[in-house]
Write a protein that holds these residues in place. Structure first.
Motif, PDB file in Angstrom:
ATOM      1  N   TRP A   1      -1.457   3.793   5.475  1.00  9.05           N
ATOM      2  CA  TRP A   1      -0.077   3.224   5.625  1.00  9.05           C
ATOM      3  C   TRP A   1       0.869   4.302   5.665  1.00  9.05           C
ATOM      4  CZ3 TRP A   1      -3.209  -0.663   5.482  1.00  9.05           C
ATOM      5  CH2 TRP A   1      -2.763  -1.776   5.880  1.00  9.05           C
ATOM      6  N   ALA A   2       0.598   5.582   5.243  1.00 12.35           N
ATOM      7  CA  ALA A   2       1.824   6.453   5.147  1.00 12.35           C
ATOM      8  C   ALA A   2       1.919   7.173   6.509  1.00 12.35           C
ATOM      9  CB  ALA A   2       1.316   7.929   4.056  1.00 12.35           C
ATOM     10  N   PHE A   3       1.093   6.891   7.310  1.00 17.59           N
ATOM     11  CA  PHE A   3       1.182   7.269   8.796  1.00 17.59           C
ATOM     12  C   PHE A   3       1.624   6.061   9.786  1.00 17.59           C
ATOM     13  CE2 PHE A   3      -1.663  10.498   7.308  1.00 17.59           C
ATOM     14  CZ  PHE A   3      -1.207  11.513   7.717  1.00 17.59           C
TER      15      PHE A   3
ATOM     16  N   PRO B   1       0.940  -1.255  -0.116  1.00 25.63           N
ATOM     17  CA  PRO B   1       0.056  -0.123  -0.029  1.00 25.63           C
ATOM     18  C   PRO B   1       0.768   1.319  -0.184  1.00 25.63           C
ATOM     19  CG  PRO B   1      -0.904  -1.483   1.410  1.00 25.63           C
ATOM     20  CD  PRO B   1       0.499  -2.112   1.075  1.00 25.63           C
ATOM     21  N   LEU B   2       2.044   1.273   0.480  1.00 22.43           N
ATOM     22  CA  LEU B   2       2.985   2.423   0.597  1.00 22.43           C
ATOM     23  C   LEU B   2       3.418   2.579  -0.672  1.00 22.43           C
ATOM     24  CD1 LEU B   2       3.826   4.330   3.008  1.00 22.43           C
ATOM     25  CD2 LEU B   2       6.073   3.023   3.074  1.00 22.43           C
ATOM     26  N   SER B   3       3.524   1.754  -1.805  1.00 21.53           N
ATOM     27  CA  SER B   3       4.141   1.839  -2.916  1.00 21.53           C
ATOM     28  C   SER B   3       3.241   2.628  -3.881  1.00 21.53           C
ATOM     29  CB  SER B   3       4.332   0.696  -3.712  1.00 21.53           C
ATOM     30  OG  SER B   3       3.312  -0.281  -3.842  1.00 21.53           O
ATOM     31  N   PHE B   4       1.648   2.562  -3.594  1.00 16.74           N
ATOM     32  CA  PHE B   4       0.407   3.316  -4.280  1.00 16.74           C
ATOM     33  C   PHE B   4       0.933   4.743  -4.178  1.00 16.74           C
ATOM     34  CE2 PHE B   4      -2.542  -0.241  -2.723  1.00 16.74           C
ATOM     35  CZ  PHE B   4      -1.980  -0.952  -3.754  1.00 16.74           C
ATOM     36  N   GLY B   5       1.152   5.325  -3.283  1.00 21.98           N
ATOM     37  CA  GLY B   5       1.294   6.851  -3.155  1.00 21.98           C
ATOM     38  C   GLY B   5       2.645   7.368  -3.745  1.00 21.98           C
TER      39      GLY B   5
END
Length: 609
Positions: A601-603, A390-394
């Motif tokens: 996921w970014a947090f 999920p972190l790769s999405f951003g």
């Protein structure tokens, strides 16, 4: 005798400097419509069409050879003479279109007019639909003194006195330290008669297709490409490359849809205009908040990048010291005239392109891993840990965030029919550059990739020191040229809320009637404090990859995919095919899910992944 020699020396020096300035100016104008000066002006118009915050309504009356004519300047900038889509939206919300106007418009002729301060104005029709023949004193506090309302005070003020007082008030409000705002590139407006006989106002496009491609590329290419190798590492080769291609295709599609939405009404100019006619005034407020948060996040990322790169190359100082140094450099740049920043902004593309070339050169020169393209590091087809996906999405979405400016770029085109062609060139070149960086960085460092691929190069032995110096110079130039441009709309937003923009009447009674010098001092304080706040956020958020992941997930998905698709469905839902509606809704749902998951996921702390 010595004083005479000194005077002659100064005169000759001034003559030499004037000669150099004339020659430089001549060089910038070589090429006609595609000269360096024209490119700089085109970029300046592209980044300053929009104003994030709607401002207080008022009127200004100008006089020409045909008498007194009310000049319209709508807060949406797209108001037309007859019942345009913007006017219909105003009337649906119960807002009188008479109150949705601004000031500071100059009449030139019946064909076109130049409007300063980057606001689009209009002229009313000469018929019964003339809703703008209002008095100029309505734009000042004198407008609240209506005849017969306030007793003896009103009796002593006739129409001529009130108009004279309002002019004096207006001059007081707009004089002072307004230098950054006086440097804005003018827009050209013309009246156009449609097939049904209605007369509307439209922006006269001034940018060629080459300038449009350069402006669009300048918007898309940024520091986001430095974190693409990390995004591929989190997702693996298969999912990472597929999603990167998906992001490029979808954002190119939505950029085209924004142009289609603008064609609904020739008065529409900005992203916020489309939001307003689609979903009303609340949508415009939401757009303003999203734009402000995105710009703040972009500035924070640039601060972090500056500190990370210099700290990796030059030991001795810590990240905190480098960020403070970047803040000190940024403070005076916040007051640099926009026309100068327009010239320097093109350095961003050159530096990003240069970084990609230098990374490839380093990878080819180094014979052994890590950091070699001749002996690639160990990589994986799928993510080693699915928790990082999920972190790769951003991270993989972050380089495609430029849709807030695409409507402005489209409206400024000389030949709007070539917009689709310009998008192909822009997204094709950007995709090639991003894909090259993603593949090269992941091959060179594999699982050892850091937040920025340039940081890996700085801490890895075996590279020529001269290339490392060139890379850090490019990395340092990007924040210096980008932060002042990204922060300017934030400054404008705050100044608009406080009524410090030229010709605005503050909402707070304590700010009404301030001298130009005091207003200028307040604007200087706002810009300095805003820069300091951004610096503090950058100190508290030290991770470059998390900032970029947040930008990609929370803002790029929303602004670049979800909102354009929503506008398209709202404006054309009854006209498009069922297949296209299903496709748009599918993208909205999928991208919304990825945006929510990626933002969460970014947090999350890294140890949880």
């Amino acid at each position: 005798m010595s004083s005479v020699c000194a005077s002659q020396y100064l005169m000759s020096l001034n003559g030499l400097l004037s000669s150099i300035a004339i020659r430089i100016n001549a060089l910038t104008q070589v090429g006609g419509v595609n000269s360096v000066e024209s490119f700089a002006r085109s970029w300046q118009r592209a980044i300053n069409f929009h104003e994030i915050t709607p401002s207080r309504s008022s009127f200004l009356v100008t006089e020409d050879d045909q008498g007194v004519i009310g000049q319209q300047q709508d807060e949406e900038r797209g108001q037309t003479i007859h019942r345009s889509l913007l006017r219909q939206q105003l009337e649906q919300e119960g807002i009188s279109p008479d109150l949705a106007v601004q000031e500071d418009v100059e009449e030139t002729d019946d064909v076109s007019r130049i409007i300063s301060q980057n606001r689009v104005g209009g002229s009313p029709s000469r018929g019964d639909d003339d809703i703008f023949s209002q008095a100029s004193y309505l734009s000042s506090p004198m407008g609240s003194i209506n005849n017969g309302t306030y007793g003896s005070l009103s009796a002593r003020l006739n129409e001529s006195s009130k108009q004279h007082a309002s002019r004096l008030f207006h001059e007081q409000q707009v004089t002072g330290l307004q230098e950054p705002d006086k440097e804005l590139e003018p827009l050209l407006i013309k009246r156009v008669e449609q097939e049904d006989g209605k007369v509307v106002l439209a922006v006269v496009g001034q940018s060629t297709i080459y300038q449009t491609v350069l402006n669009s590329t300048n918007v898309l290419i940024g520091v986001g490409l430095l974190s693409l190798p990390l995004g591929i590492n989190y997702a693996g080769w298969l999912i990472g490359l597929i999603f990167l291609s998906f992001a490029a295709i979808i954002t190119a599609y939505t950029a085209r849809l924004l142009g289609k939405c603008l064609d609904v009404d020739r008065g529409l100019i900005t992203f916020a205009d489309i939001a307003y006619v689609s979903f009303g005034s609340r949508a415009k407020v939401i757009i303003g908040i999203l734009f402000s948060l995105e710009l703040i996040a972009a500035c924070v990322a640039l601060f972090v990048l500056f500190a990370d790169s210099l700290d990796a190359l030059i030991p001795g100082w810590g990240l905190l010291e480098w960020k403070i140094l970047c803040g000190v450099i940024m403070l005076p740049l916040c007051f640099v005239p926009l026309r100068l920043l327009g010239y320097s902004s093109s350095l961003g593309i050159i530096c990003c392109f240069g970084i990609v070339i230098f990374v490839f050169v380093d990878g080819l020169l180094k014979p052994h891993t890590p950091g070699s393209l001749r002996e690639p590091a160990t990589t994986y087809l799928f993510p080693q840990s699915w928790y990082t996906l999920p972190l790769s999405f951003g991270l993989l979405m972050s380089p495609w965030g430029g849709h807030s400016v695409f409507p402005n770029i489209y409206r400024d085109m000389r030949h709007p029919k070539k917009y689709g062609k310009s998008l192909k060139w822009t997204f094709g070149f950007t995709y090639f550059l991003d894909l090259s960086m993603a593949i090269a960085g992941f091959l060179m460092f594999g699982n050892g990739i850091l937040d920025e691929v340039t940081s890996n190069i700085f801490v890895t032995d075996g590279y020529p020191s001269s290339i490392s110096v060139l890379i850090v110079i490019c990395v340092a130039i990007i924040p210096i040229t980008k932060i002042p441009l990204n922060a300017r709309p934030i400054f404008t937003t705050i100044e608009s809320f406080l009524g410090l923009q030229p010709g605005r009447v503050p909402d707070s009674p304590g700010l009404v009637g301030l001298s130009g010098f005091t207003r200028g001092c307040l604007k200087i304080s706002i810009r300095a404090l805003t820069t300091i706040v951004i610096l503090v956020i950058a100190i508290l958020c030290p991770s470059f990859d998390r900032v970029m992941a947040l930008m990609g997930s929370a803002f790029c998905f929303t602004i670049c995919v979800v909102l354009p698709l929503s506008f398209h469905l709202k404006l054309f839902g009854k006209d498009i095919s069922m297949k296209e509606r299903i496709f748009d809704w599918f993208l909205i749902i999928i991208c919304s899910i990825m945006a929510v998951i990626g933002t969460i996921w970014a947090f999350l702390p890294k140890h949880m992944m």
